[in-house]
Design a protein around this motif. Structure first.
Motif, PDB file in Angstrom:
ATOM      1  N   THR A 181     -16.341  -1.814  93.931  1.00 36.99           N
ATOM      2  CA  THR A 181     -17.154  -2.533  92.931  1.00 36.99           C
ATOM      3  C   THR A 181     -16.869  -2.011  91.518  1.00 36.99           C
ATOM      4  OG1 THR A 181     -18.936  -1.018  93.484  1.00 36.99           O
ATOM      5  CG2 THR A 181     -19.045  -3.217  94.436  1.00 36.99           C
ATOM      6  N   ARG A 182     -16.598  -0.707  91.406  1.00 39.73           N
ATOM      7  CA  ARG A 182     -16.288  -0.128  90.090  1.00 39.73           C
ATOM      8  C   ARG A 182     -15.016  -0.781  89.520  1.00 39.73           C
ATOM      9  NH1 ARG A 182     -18.531   4.549  88.739  1.00 39.73           N
ATOM     10  NH2 ARG A 182     -18.832   5.182  90.887  1.00 39.73           N
ATOM     11  N   GLU A 183     -14.013  -0.938  90.412  1.00 43.03           N
ATOM     12  CA  GLU A 183     -12.738  -1.528  90.004  1.00 43.03           C
ATOM     13  C   GLU A 183     -12.947  -3.001  89.600  1.00 43.03           C
ATOM     14  OE1 GLU A 183     -10.173  -0.670  93.282  1.00 43.03           O
ATOM     15  OE2 GLU A 183      -8.554  -1.881  92.427  1.00 43.03           O
ATOM     16  N   SER A 196     -15.641  -4.398  88.599  1.00 41.22           N
ATOM     17  CA  SER A 196     -16.398  -4.542  87.364  1.00 41.22           C
ATOM     18  C   SER A 196     -15.500  -4.263  86.156  1.00 41.22           C
ATOM     19  CB  SER A 196     -17.666  -3.682  87.404  1.00 41.22           C
ATOM     20  OG  SER A 196     -17.489  -2.496  86.745  1.00 41.22           O
ATOM     21  N   SER A 197     -14.569  -3.300  86.275  1.00 36.04           N
ATOM     22  CA  SER A 197     -13.731  -3.080  85.087  1.00 36.04           C
ATOM     23  C   SER A 197     -12.673  -4.178  84.963  1.00 36.04           C
ATOM     24  CB  SER A 197     -13.129  -1.673  85.085  1.00 36.04           C
ATOM     25  OG  SER A 197     -12.036  -1.624  85.947  1.00 36.04           O
ATOM     26  N   ARG A 255     -21.450  -3.163  86.909  1.00 36.85           N
ATOM     27  CA  ARG A 255     -21.228  -2.728  88.290  1.00 36.85           C
ATOM     28  C   ARG A 255     -22.293  -3.341  89.203  1.00 36.85           C
ATOM     29  NH1 ARG A 255     -21.152   2.637  90.928  1.00 36.85           N
ATOM     30  NH2 ARG A 255     -20.444   2.111  93.029  1.00 36.85           N
TER      31      ARG A 255
END
Ligand SMILES: Cc1ncc(COP(=O)(O)O)c(C=O)c1O
Length: 512
Positions: free
Chosen positions: A41-43, A45-46, A52
């Motif tokens: 999810t971090r990836e 979101s970026s 996130r």
């Protein structure tokens, strides 16, 4: 890894829903296969620029609907239950019905198929005045958006011209069909062109249209057991051979589907009528496979899916329908009011011409004025706001009903309370039969209904079906709900109270 996700901030759908829809489509189309990893999810979101939390919520919905699963400390993957894996897209369309046990609800001595013998308990019967009437399927009359509606009607009348007095398209007003197609994509995951939408006079009219299109005397029709009477009676009145398939905590028991060709299967996957259970993704896929293998059409009655109180609504079965076997049916009876008599059917392309011809034959289409007002209400955003408002209202009323039941009866075993406008209460051991409870409640001025009176047919043994009460909550205020349940409790005083049901059992949707 990166997924080709493109988000558009100017779209009506939230960013979370856009992520959900795009990943779901990649899975259904086979671009993502079982076991394929999803980005963290971090990836995500970026990559997409969303927070996130938005990515987490989109993933949670994909998990809840069974498309993906997480492995602790490893990551998120396409689940083994995801649709594209098992669902063949081949299409067969033969209507060669075969012999099988006839499980008809027709009284054998009655040869009048146009008027089945038990028609009396359909939803629109008149009832006497009661302190609280938990009748199923009623919308709240006070929540009808009267001011906006009168304005819309008046605006249309002022500019109507010949539209008011001329024949119009029998399949429905083009603006309304467009508005429905626009609404169904984001709301239910149903992708359809406006010309696949036929406007009908509510689901009941839709059942008649479809039965006339698809049912011949003796042709097989699968129905849920228990089943909505309105649909079963229509199928029966066209001479269909009924194949009741039992419903359990996961919805229709697909393992018991008959191995017959060319059937029509009537189902209520979002909120099964009357039990309220939701058809699991695994079974949705199996049902679609069965329909494809056996040249069947599945009629998906999505009557009250606008109201979901726990989690996000499940994508409609039609949203998974790659083989074009599903006919989707929606109604404005629940979200606006049944008095409008306005609903719609979304057809596989190969049925469109036949349905349009039949609609002309049957009634030349629905009234123009209310279709026009509804189209404007949807296009202006008023309908979306109205839905959000009543969804919240019905949620509070459901909570009030659950709280009142717990207060007066202890922990109760309740089915189908995650959404819709009614729930089913399985009466505990030691309680009178549902039909007796119904009679005693009526004497005390309260309407609660056993299945047979609550517009449902159960094809199993009577003693089993007579353990359920259905209670509609949408049309009652919280005060009326509390007063009604209190009155019911005092009418039943002396009967064993269901304190022995553990709290954990409530809402667990055990097998019927
Ligand atoms: C399962 C089900 N389908 C459909 C409907 C509504 O049908 P209509 O659109 O004809 O009002 C109801 C009404 O209670 C229902 O319970």
């Amino acid at each position: 890894m990166q997924l080709p996700i493109v988000l558009d901030g100017s779209e009506k759908a939230t960013l979370q829903n856009q992520i959900f829809d795009q990943i779901r489509s990649m899975i259904i189309r086979g671009q993502l296969k079982i076991g394929d990893p999803l980005p963290a999810t971090r990836e995500l979101s970026s990559q997409t620029g969303v927070s996130r939390n938005t990515a987490v919520l989109a993933y949670e919905r994909l998990i809840a609907e069974g498309y993906v699963q997480t492995r602790p400390y490893v990551g998120t993957y396409v689940a083994a239950t995801a649709p594209h894996t098992k669902y063949p897209s081949a299409v067969r369309c033969d209507f060669d019905s075969s012999e099988a046990d006839r499980r008809s609800i027709v009284d054998e001595s009655n040869d009048d198929h146009a008027a089945p013998p038990r028609i009396h308990s359909l939803v629109n019967r008149r009832r006497r005045r009661l302190i609280a009437d938990f009748w199923v399927g009623r919308s709240d009359p006070n929540s009808f958006p009267l001011k906006a509606w009168s304005q819309l009607i008046w605006n249309r009348l002022k500019t109507a011209g010949a539209a008011l007095t001329e024949y119009n398209d029998p399949a429905g007003l083009p603006e309304l069909r467009q508005a429905i197609a626009d609404h169904l994509g984001p709301a239910r995951g149903v992708i359809a062109e406006p010309d696949q939408v036929v406007i009908v006079g509510g689901c009941q009219d839709g059942f008649n249209l479809l039965a006339r299109l698809l049912v011949r005397p003796g042709s097989p029709a699968v129905v849920e057991s228990p089943c909505y009477q309105g649909a079963a009676y229509v199928l029966e009145s066209f001479g269909a051979q009924l194949y009741p398939v039992p419903v359990d905590h996961e919805g229709l028991d697909v393992a018991k589907l008959p191995q017959v060709e060319g059937a029509v299967a009537y189902v209520t996957p979002s909120h099964q009528y009357p039990t309220g259970v939701t058809l699991s993704l695994r079974r949705r896929i199996a049902l679609l496979s069965w329909a494809t293998e056996h040249g069947a059409y599945v009629v998906e009655d999505d009557y009250d899916s606008d109201f979901r109180f726990v989690g996000s609504p499940f994508t409609a079965l039609k949203g998974l329908d790659r083989g074009e076997r599903v006919i989707y049916m929606g109604t404005f009876s629940k979200c606006m009011g049944p008095g409008l008599r306005l609903g719609y059917v979304v057809l596989p392309r190969r049925l469109v011409d036949g349905a349009n011809r039949l609609k002309t034959l049957m009634n030349n289409g629905q009234g123009w004025l209310e279709q026009a007002a509804m189209a404007d209400f949807m296009a202006s955003g008023g309908f979306g706001r109205h839905l959000r408002r009543i969804r919240q209202l019905y949620h509070s009323r459901r909570d009030a009903l659950l709280a009142a039941m717990e207060k007066h009866f202890g922990a109760c075993e309740v089915l189908g309370d995650q959404g819709g406008m009614h729930l089913a209460w399985r009466l505990p051991e030691g309680f009178p039969k549902a039909s007796d409870v119904e009679a005693r409640a009526l004497d005390a001025g309260v309407g609660v209904y056993a299945l047979a009176a609550g517009a449902a047919i159960h094809f199993g043994p009577d003693d089993e079906s007579d353990r359920f009460l259905v209670l509609g909550f949408a049309a009652l205020t919280e005060r009326e709900i509390e007063a009604g349940v209190a009155r019911l409790a005092s009418a039943l005083q002396g009967d064993r109270r269901p304190r022995d049901i553990t709290a954990a059992m409530r809402s667990k949707q055990e097998a019927l």
